[in-house]
Design a protein around this motif. Structure first.
Motif, short mmCIF file in Angstrom:
data_model
loop_
_atom_site.label_atom_id
_atom_site.label_comp_id
_atom_site.label_asym_id
_atom_site.label_seq_id
_atom_site.Cartn_x
_atom_site.Cartn_y
_atom_site.Cartn_z
N SER A 117 1.79 -12.08 11.24
CA SER A 117 1.52 -11.94 9.82
C SER A 117 0.43 -10.90 9.59
O SER A 117 -0.62 -10.92 10.25
CB SER A 117 1.09 -13.30 9.24
N THR A 118 0.67 -10.00 8.63
CA THR A 118 -0.31 -8.96 8.36
C THR A 118 -0.10 -8.40 6.96
O THR A 118 0.76 -8.85 6.21
CB THR A 118 -0.24 -7.84 9.43
N ARG A 119 -0.89 -7.40 6.62
CA ARG A 119 -0.80 -6.75 5.32
C ARG A 119 -0.04 -5.43 5.44
O ARG A 119 -0.06 -4.80 6.50
CB ARG A 119 -2.21 -6.46 4.78
N PRO A 120 0.58 -4.97 4.36
CA PRO A 120 1.29 -3.69 4.40
C PRO A 120 0.39 -2.51 4.74
O PRO A 120 0.85 -1.53 5.33
CB PRO A 120 1.85 -3.55 2.99
N ASP A 121 -0.89 -2.60 4.38
CA ASP A 121 -1.80 -1.48 4.66
C ASP A 121 -2.48 -1.61 6.03
O ASP A 121 -3.42 -0.88 6.33
CB ASP A 121 -2.85 -1.33 3.55
N CYS A 122 -1.98 -2.54 6.85
CA CYS A 122 -2.51 -2.69 8.21
C CYS A 122 -1.40 -2.52 9.25
O CYS A 122 -1.42 -3.15 10.31
CB CYS A 122 -3.20 -4.04 8.37
N TYR A 153 3.68 -3.75 -9.73
CA TYR A 153 2.44 -3.17 -9.21
C TYR A 153 1.26 -3.40 -10.15
O TYR A 153 0.11 -3.37 -9.72
CB TYR A 153 2.61 -1.67 -8.90
N HIS A 154 1.53 -3.67 -11.43
CA HIS A 154 0.44 -4.02 -12.35
C HIS A 154 -0.15 -5.38 -11.95
O HIS A 154 -1.37 -5.56 -11.93
CB HIS A 154 0.95 -4.07 -13.79
N THR A 155 0.72 -6.32 -11.62
CA THR A 155 0.26 -7.64 -11.18
C THR A 155 -0.49 -7.53 -9.85
O THR A 155 -1.50 -8.21 -9.64
CB THR A 155 1.44 -8.61 -11.04
N LEU A 156 0.01 -6.69 -8.94
CA LEU A 156 -0.69 -6.49 -7.66
C LEU A 156 -2.13 -6.04 -7.89
O LEU A 156 -3.04 -6.50 -7.22
CB LEU A 156 0.06 -5.46 -6.81
N MET A 157 -2.33 -5.16 -8.86
CA MET A 157 -3.70 -4.71 -9.17
C MET A 157 -4.52 -5.84 -9.78
O MET A 157 -5.68 -6.04 -9.41
CB MET A 157 -3.64 -3.50 -10.11
N ARG A 158 -3.92 -6.59 -10.70
CA ARG A 158 -4.65 -7.70 -11.33
C ARG A 158 -5.02 -8.77 -10.31
O ARG A 158 -6.07 -9.42 -10.44
CB ARG A 158 -3.81 -8.30 -12.46
N MET A 159 -4.19 -8.97 -9.31
CA MET A 159 -4.47 -9.96 -8.27
C MET A 159 -5.37 -9.41 -7.17
O MET A 159 -5.65 -10.09 -6.19
CB MET A 159 -3.16 -10.46 -7.64
N ASN A 160 -5.81 -8.17 -7.34
CA ASN A 160 -6.71 -7.52 -6.37
C ASN A 160 -6.12 -7.50 -4.97
O ASN A 160 -6.80 -7.74 -3.97
CB ASN A 160 -8.07 -8.24 -6.34
N ALA A 166 4.26 0.77 -2.98
CA ALA A 166 4.53 1.90 -2.08
C ALA A 166 4.11 1.58 -0.64
O ALA A 166 4.83 1.90 0.31
CB ALA A 166 3.80 3.15 -2.57
N GLU A 167 2.95 0.98 -0.46
CA GLU A 167 2.48 0.64 0.88
C GLU A 167 3.40 -0.38 1.55
O GLU A 167 3.62 -0.33 2.76
CB GLU A 167 1.04 0.11 0.85
N PHE A 168 3.92 -1.32 0.75
CA PHE A 168 4.84 -2.30 1.31
C PHE A 168 6.11 -1.62 1.80
O PHE A 168 6.58 -1.88 2.92
CB PHE A 168 5.18 -3.37 0.26
#
Length: 323
Positions: A117-122, A153-160, A166-168
């Motif tokens: 398990s990891t993040r898209p930016d990792c 992507y607006h929700t992604l920003m609001r959820m910090n 795009a990274e995903f």
């Protein structure tokens, strides 16, 4: 007689893949998340992360796997296992340290797969090359679990979240280029998301041809930014009925080839102020199955939007006119 489910359950996916039941053994590493370096991280993520069922991260990997395996073997008579690196961002470790942990797990007898398990930016080629070497040496299958949460992507920003859609997409394409499988993690009722976001998320995952998906209902863990906002009355959570509608729609639009690993959240009772509308996950599943039966829903029912859908519609229209 066991009734056939209206979705491709992960247990069946693993049976099709390995020819028998396979069980996950959680592994907890001493790692954090890059999104916590300068703040509290994702708005919904607690300090404990998601690995509440795993052992202490100070316990050696082999010992974690051995002890959990003994319990699973006794209960289910299991013979094949997946070493599941679940908590936090597992590739957010120095490469040599990461490789050491992965090597330790891959060398354990009857571990047929590593799920990381990891993040898209990792995700980087360095780490993917290292995992490719592990697969060559041990013959282990490898799945990378990536947190998307929503296509909005607006929700992604609001959820910090600290990343965008795009990274995903970039991470999925990179992982697939190495022949590894992808599991996508999504939350279908984040604040401000609508049914259309749920449907678009299913479409994107299908278009990317991920192998499995984990769908979660939103829970509110104590001490999180989202929990604070909820207690101040700044955010609301959709009703149980609305979530079931979204989940059924998500499955309707999801490719029938994608294994569905989870439908609802799980979190220790003492750690949350809200989870699953105060209802057990198995009861919620029964309600979902009843809802889907009433609506005629099943996974892939509306999976007709790829491969030139407008051209196919034009052809169908011509055939009908000719008839």
């Amino acid at each position: 007689m066991v009734q056939e489910l209206p979705y491709y359950a992960y247990s069946e996916y693993l049976k099709d893949k390995y020819g028998e039941k396979v069980y996950k053994l959680p592994v907890n590493l001493p790692v954090s998340c890059p999104n916590r370096l300068t703040g509290r991280g994702c708005a919904f993520c607690s300090e404990k992360g998601a690995g509440f069922e795993a052992m202490d991260c100070r316990v050696p990997v082999k010992e974690q796997l051995k002890k959990t395996r003994q319990r699973i073997e006794t209960k289910y008579h299991a013979r094949k296992f997946i070493a599941y690196f679940q908590n936090y961002t597992n590739t957010f470790l120095p490469l040599t340290q990461f490789c050491s942990y992965v090597d330790e797990a891959a060398g354990v007898q009857d571990v047929v797969e590593l799920a990381i398990s990891t993040r898209p930016d990792c995700i980087s080629l360095e780490y993917l090359e290292a995992l490719l070497d592990v697969r060559r040496r041990y013959g282990s299958n490898i799945t990378i679990e990536l947190g998307l949460q929503t296509s909005n992507y607006h929700t992604l920003m609001r959820m910090n979240r600290g990343h965008t859609l795009a990274e995903f997409i970039d991470a999925v394409l990179a992982v697939q280029a190495y022949g590894f499988e992808v599991c996508a993690h999504v939350i279908l009722n984040l604040p401000n998301d609508e049914l259309s976001d749920t449907i678009e998320t299913a479409k994107i995952l299908s278009a990317l041809r991920v192998q499995t998906v984990k769908a979660h209902s939103l829970y509110l863990a104590k001490g999180t930014a989202l929990c604070d906002a909820y207690e101040r009355g700044e955010v609301t959570i959709c009703s149980k009925e609305e979530y079931l509608k979204r989940l059924a729609s998500f499955l309707d639009y999801l490719s029938p080839k994608i294994g569905v690993e989870r439908l609802f959240s799980r979190i220790p009772f003492d750690d949350a102020i809200f989870c699953n509308w105060g209802t057990s996950w198995w009861k919620l599943r029964d309600e979902l199955l009843e809802y889907m039966r009433e609506k005629g829903s099943f996974q892939g029912r509306k999976f007709h939007y790829l491969n030139g859908s407008a051209l196919k519609q034009m052809q169908r229209t011509k055939e009908q006119e000719a008839f």
